[in-house]
Design an enzyme around this catalytic site. Structure first.
Site, PDB file in Angstrom:
ATOM      1  N   CYS A  10       3.520   0.989  11.904  1.00 51.84           N
ATOM      2  CA  CYS A  10       4.140   1.394  10.544  1.00 51.84           C
ATOM      3  C   CYS A  10       5.011   2.537  10.947  1.00 51.84           C
ATOM      4  CB  CYS A  10       3.402   1.811   9.666  1.00 51.84           C
ATOM      5  SG  CYS A  10       2.233   0.691   9.051  1.00 51.84           S
ATOM      6  N   ALA A  52       0.789  -1.253  -0.021  1.00 57.66           N
ATOM      7  CA  ALA A  52      -0.038   0.075  -0.120  1.00 57.66           C
ATOM      8  C   ALA A  52       0.750   1.363  -0.062  1.00 57.66           C
ATOM      9  CB  ALA A  52      -1.016  -0.060   1.089  1.00 57.66           C
ATOM     10  N   THR A  53       2.059   1.328   0.492  1.00 56.73           N
ATOM     11  CA  THR A  53       2.758   2.426   0.523  1.00 56.73           C
ATOM     12  C   THR A  53       3.367   2.911  -0.963  1.00 56.73           C
ATOM     13  OG1 THR A  53       3.836   1.843   2.901  1.00 56.73           O
ATOM     14  CG2 THR A  53       5.002   3.403   1.338  1.00 56.73           C
ATOM     15  N   THR A 102       9.325  -7.206 -12.950  1.00 56.72           N
ATOM     16  CA  THR A 102       8.659  -8.517 -12.951  1.00 56.72           C
ATOM     17  C   THR A 102       7.866  -8.908 -12.034  1.00 56.72           C
ATOM     18  OG1 THR A 102      10.766  -9.209 -14.109  1.00 56.72           O
ATOM     19  CG2 THR A 102       9.455 -10.889 -12.921  1.00 56.72           C
ATOM     20  N   ASN A 139      -5.934   2.834  10.372  1.00 61.55           N
ATOM     21  CA  ASN A 139      -5.154   1.669  10.704  1.00 61.55           C
ATOM     22  C   ASN A 139      -4.988   1.613  12.477  1.00 61.55           C
ATOM     23  OD1 ASN A 139      -3.635   3.997   9.595  1.00 61.55           O
ATOM     24  ND2 ASN A 139      -1.987   3.419  10.884  1.00 61.55           N
ATOM     25  N   GLN A 141      -6.263  -1.383   5.080  1.00 59.96           N
ATOM     26  CA  GLN A 141      -6.865  -2.007   6.459  1.00 59.96           C
ATOM     27  C   GLN A 141      -8.406  -2.505   6.068  1.00 59.96           C
ATOM     28  OE1 GLN A 141      -5.408  -2.823   9.336  1.00 59.96           O
ATOM     29  NE2 GLN A 141      -3.539  -1.226   9.276  1.00 59.96           N
ATOM     30  N   HIS A 178      -0.909  -8.094   3.434  1.00 60.54           N
ATOM     31  CA  HIS A 178      -0.301  -8.706   4.645  1.00 60.54           C
ATOM     32  C   HIS A 178      -1.211  -8.159   5.970  1.00 60.54           C
ATOM     33  CE1 HIS A 178       1.936  -5.119   6.620  1.00 60.54           C
ATOM     34  NE2 HIS A 178       1.881  -4.802   5.542  1.00 60.54           N
TER      35      HIS A 178
HETATM   36  C1  LIG Z   1      -3.819   2.416   6.286  1.00 62.14           C
HETATM   37  C2  LIG Z   1      -2.496   1.994   5.807  1.00 62.14           C
HETATM   38  N1  LIG Z   1      -1.740   2.657   4.902  1.00 62.14           N
HETATM   39  C3  LIG Z   1      -0.735   2.114   4.183  1.00 62.14           C
HETATM   40  C4  LIG Z   1       0.043   1.089   4.897  1.00 62.14           C
HETATM   41  C5  LIG Z   1       1.281   0.459   4.348  1.00 62.14           C
HETATM   42  O1  LIG Z   1       1.105  -0.617   3.658  1.00 62.14           O
HETATM   43  P1  LIG Z   1       2.582  -1.603   3.248  1.00 62.14           P
HETATM   44  O2  LIG Z   1       2.912  -2.163   4.416  1.00 62.14           O
HETATM   45  O3  LIG Z   1       1.627  -2.431   2.372  1.00 62.14           O
HETATM   46  O4  LIG Z   1       3.312  -0.644   2.611  1.00 62.14           O
HETATM   47  C6  LIG Z   1      -0.584   0.531   6.184  1.00 62.14           C
HETATM   48  C7  LIG Z   1       0.085  -0.349   6.907  1.00 62.14           C
HETATM   49  O5  LIG Z   1       0.988  -0.406   7.347  1.00 62.14           O
HETATM   50  C8  LIG Z   1      -1.684   0.993   6.465  1.00 62.14           C
HETATM   51  O6  LIG Z   1      -2.412   0.427   7.693  1.00 62.14           O
END
Ligand SMILES: Cc1ncc(COP(=O)(O)O)c(C=O)c1O
Length: 388
Positions: A329, A74-75, A243, A154, A182, A204
């Site tokens: 995070c 997601a980042t 890839t 989150n 989330q 994850h």
């Molecule tokens: C709301 C939200 N956005 C983004 C992220 C980042 O996701 P990722 O760990 O897949 O980069 C998280 C998790 O840590 C999250 O809870």
């Protein structure tokens, strides 16, 4: 393993479901081909697996497979969405709206864009963590190109009113991005009904593997343009070269498939556990529930505790349970949670907060144990304080 603390940090990450792992395993050794290899069966079989996974994920949010762009999580999806729109639409406007309680993976790309001259409006939230739609309405400008508001928080689990936000953005011709890291698998998501143009996902948090996620990118009504943030072989319709990681993609789709099938019963189960935990903890004085009482993720309980030191509390809890005092995070920093301070908490109370992330594999017995230990830890910390 039995002596390890009870895992209650399922918003930070979740264990991979055994069924997900089983689906992934053949793609490490037996079916290892590059899905882009078009000249032989090794490529064809992984290409077929990626295609099927894309279909499952597209169906999960009511869209077409071509609109799913795989990313590392997601980042990356948030970065691609926000910076990709900014770069593609800067001639149309340079104003972006987001919210104070967003994840740093949204706030930081916005801050970065500020250094390039973009203007960012960061909306506050109400005491319950929900945005005020009247403030959103007032924040729109003629040069607004993007609104980025998360689906589920989150830290406090609050679910923002996506359909209403989508309607407001569509009426004004503004692109709507939502971080659903989330939310995927946990609440119904429909990008058509909710009029969402870009949506970020990760595997994850929903019992899938780490290092895989996706960005939904709307292709029609309207077609969203994105400037790629990673250049190379032109994978994912040129939007994200690299890839494709077949085992992770297969695991991601399997995790979402399982979560969707189980969604209603699992949410009922998690709600019961959460309510029981709060019922026990709230018997103590000076306990505050953070976030909207019902408009939240089923497995999320976030509380602030008066009269205790946050660090001492965590230390006392650690042998029995793995919980978080803020967003995992950003746990590298020691600043108080920006989400809790956005709710109006003092720094001290924000520090003395706990996030219980209850998940699929937690049991009712664990919840009783966790409640008991939390209560006795708080009581003894408060007692020590009065003795000092
Ligand atoms: C709301 C939200 N956005 C983004 C992220 C980042 O996701 P990722 O760990 O897949 O980069 C998280 C998790 O840590 C999250 O809870």
């Amino acid at each position: 393993m039995s002596h390890r603390p009870i895992y209650l940090d399922n918003h930070a990450t979740t264990p991979v479901d055994e069924r997900v792992l089983a689906a992934m395993l053949p793609y490490f050794t037996e079916h290892f081909g590059n899905p882009s290899s078009i000249n032989h069966v090794y490529g064809w079989e992984t290409e077929a697996a990626v295609k099927k996974s894309r279909e499952i994920l597209a169906q999960a949010i009511n869209t077409t497979p071509e609109e799913i762009v795989f990313t590392s999580g997601a980042t990356e999806a948030n970065n691609l969405a926000i910076k990709g729109v900014a770069e593609a639409y800067f001639q149309k406007g340079q104003h972006i709206i987001t919210v104070a309680t967003e994840h740093n993976a949204v706030l930081d790309p916005c801050k970065y864009l500020q250094t390039l001259g973009f203007e960012i409006t960061i909306l506050p939230v109400q005491k319950d963590g929900l945005i005020d739609l009247n403030l959103l309405e007032k924040a729109f400008r003629s040069d607004t190109i993007l609104v980025s508001i998360m689906a589920a928080n989150n830290e406090i689990g609050v679910l923002q009113p996506l359909a209403k936000i989508g309607e407001m953005c569509r009426e004004r011709g503004v692109i709507f991005h939502s971080d659903a890291a989330q939310a995927i698998g946990k609440i119904p998501l429909d990008v058509q009904a909710m009029q969402i143009d870009l949506m970020s996902f990760t595997a994850h948090k929903v019992y899938g593997p780490k290092g895989i996620g996706a960005l939904y990118v709307r292709r029609r009504n309207p077609r969203v343009q994105l400037a790629p943030q990673q250049h190379g072989g032109g994978h994912e319709r040129g939007m994200r070269s690299g890839t494709l990681y077949t085992p992770q993609i297969v695991g991601f789709a399997k995790a979402v498939e399982i979560a969707l099938q189980a969604q209603a019963t699992e949410n009922q189960y998690l709600t019961q556990l959460r309510q029981r935990l709060w019922e026990l903890l709230s018997q103590l004085e000076g306990m505050y529930l953070n976030g909207h009482p019902t408009q939240r993720l089923a497995g999320n309980l976030n509380i602030s505790i008066e009269g205790v030191d946050g660090a001492a509390l965590l230390l006392g809890l650690q042998p029995v349970m793995a919980v978080s005092s803020g967003s995992a995070c950003s746990s590298a920093t020691t600043a108080p949670s920006h989400v809790l301070t956005a709710l109006g908490h003092t720094e001290k109370l924000a520090y003395a907060s706990l996030r219980f992330g209850i998940g699929r594999f937690n049991t009712a017995e664990e919840i009783e144990q966790v409640a008991q230990h939390t209560i006795s830890t708080i009581q003894s910390l408060r007692k020590q304080k009065t003795l000092v």
